[in-house]
Design a protein around this motif. Structure first.
Motif, short mmCIF file in Angstrom:
data_model
loop_
_atom_site.label_atom_id
_atom_site.label_comp_id
_atom_site.label_asym_id
_atom_site.label_seq_id
_atom_site.Cartn_x
_atom_site.Cartn_y
_atom_site.Cartn_z
N TYR A 1 -6.12 -6.58 -3.34
CA TYR A 1 -6.44 -6.99 -4.70
C TYR A 1 -7.01 -5.79 -5.45
CZ TYR A 1 -6.05 -11.58 -2.54
OH TYR A 1 -5.59 -12.68 -1.86
N TYR B 1 -7.10 -10.50 -10.88
CA TYR B 1 -6.80 -9.41 -9.98
C TYR B 1 -5.29 -9.16 -9.96
CZ TYR B 1 -11.45 -10.54 -8.24
OH TYR B 1 -12.79 -10.81 -8.14
N VAL C 1 -2.34 -8.22 -7.47
CA VAL C 1 -2.15 -8.39 -6.03
C VAL C 1 -1.03 -7.47 -5.55
CG1 VAL C 1 -1.72 -10.04 -4.17
CG2 VAL C 1 -2.80 -10.79 -6.30
#
Length: 299
Positions: A267, A283, A285
């Motif tokens: 993340y 976030y 990913v």
């Protein structure tokens, strides 16, 4: 019967009749009757005045035996080579004691000279029911294979066929995943590096042959996995469950639990990797760690 028409003029000198010829027959004379009675006529005498019909009497000749002169005939052959009678001299010996050279009408019992364990073949010649034989030598053909090639392919695609050239015989192909390992006729299907050999089995007329191995590769197939969103906003860490889909799988393949067990999820916020997630934050990913033997995976 044989017609031999000619004109004789009164007062001409005695005419000696010509002796005709006929293949495989002996001429026994000219006769004035169809049943060949009386003495044969050899000439037309001076003063003869009437028309005369003459009949040729023939006796059919029979062959007692034949002999062969093979001095100049081919006697060394490779297995499967066509028989050649060039240079073969055949003499027929007839029942009247005469001889003649045979140039046609004879037969040989072999059109092709095939190899045998003795390395010799007896050729029998037949003419007018009489036979004579001679012997020839025969050896197996040496064999070799050249120009073996094969193009690799991608996993899931149709396998490419190898090609090669052999001096004799039909070529088959065998495969292995080890250059000096055991080979079989099974065509590989899994991605990797393999080796192929061309093989010709020994036959009656030529020896067998096996080529040197040639390597080829079955490349991994490109596989793109997709998930709903690589940018996530979470209210609870427990919400993070990843599901992947792809249209690139072939042969009934799919992501297994074993493969997914190696999934690495990272993340980021900006360029900064985040080790601890906080609820309510967003976030980016990044996924890694997935490997499959037949695929190059992109997520």
């Amino acid at each position: 019967e044989l017609s031999n028409n000619f004109t004789y003029k009164l007062g001409e000198a005695t005419k000696v009749l010509e002796i005709p010829s006929r293949n495989n027959y002996k001429f026994d004379g000219w006769y004035t009757t169809e049943d060949y009675q009386g003495q044969p006529v050899e000439k037309i005498l001076v003063g003869s005045m009437e028309n005369i019909t003459l009949y040729a009497k023939w006796t059919e000749l029979a062959v007692d035996s034949i002999t062969l002169d093979t001095t100049n005939v081919k006697k060394d052959y490779k297995g499967g080579e066509a028989l050649s009678t060039d240079g073969l001299k055949i003499t027929a010996h007839w029942n009247d004691g005469s001889e003649s050279t045979v140039e046609s009408g004879f037969e040989c019992d072999a059109e092709v000279i095939n190899w045998n364990d003795e390395g010799k073949v007896t050729v029998t010649v037949t003419y007018q029911g009489k036979t004579a034989s001679y012997e020839v030598n025969v050896t197996k053909n040496e064999n070799s294979i050249s120009d073996l090639t094969i193009q690799g392919w991608t996993y899931g695609d149709k396998a490419n066929e190898p090609s090669a050239t052999a001096s004799f015989g039909n070529i088959s192909y065998v495969y292995s995943d080890i250059e000096d390992g055991e080979y079989s006729a099974t065509v590989p299907t899994i991605a990797g590096t393999y080796y192929v050999k061309a093989v010709v089995e020994e036959s009656q007329n030529y020896v067998g042959a096996t080529s040197e191995p040639v390597s080829f590769t079955i490349a991994k197939k490109a596989l793109t996995l997709t998930t709903e969103n690589k940018t996530v906003s979470i209210s609870s860490v427990n919400e993070l469950v990843w599901e992947f889909t792809s249209e690139d799988f072939v042969n009934g393949d799919s992501l297994t639990e074993e493969v997914l067990a190696d999934l690495v999820v990272e993340y980021y916020q900006g360029e900064q990797k985040v080790d601890s997630l906080v609820a309510g934050q967003s976030y980016v990913v990044k996924f890694s760690g997935l490997e499959m033997s037949n695929y190059n995976i992109t997520i």
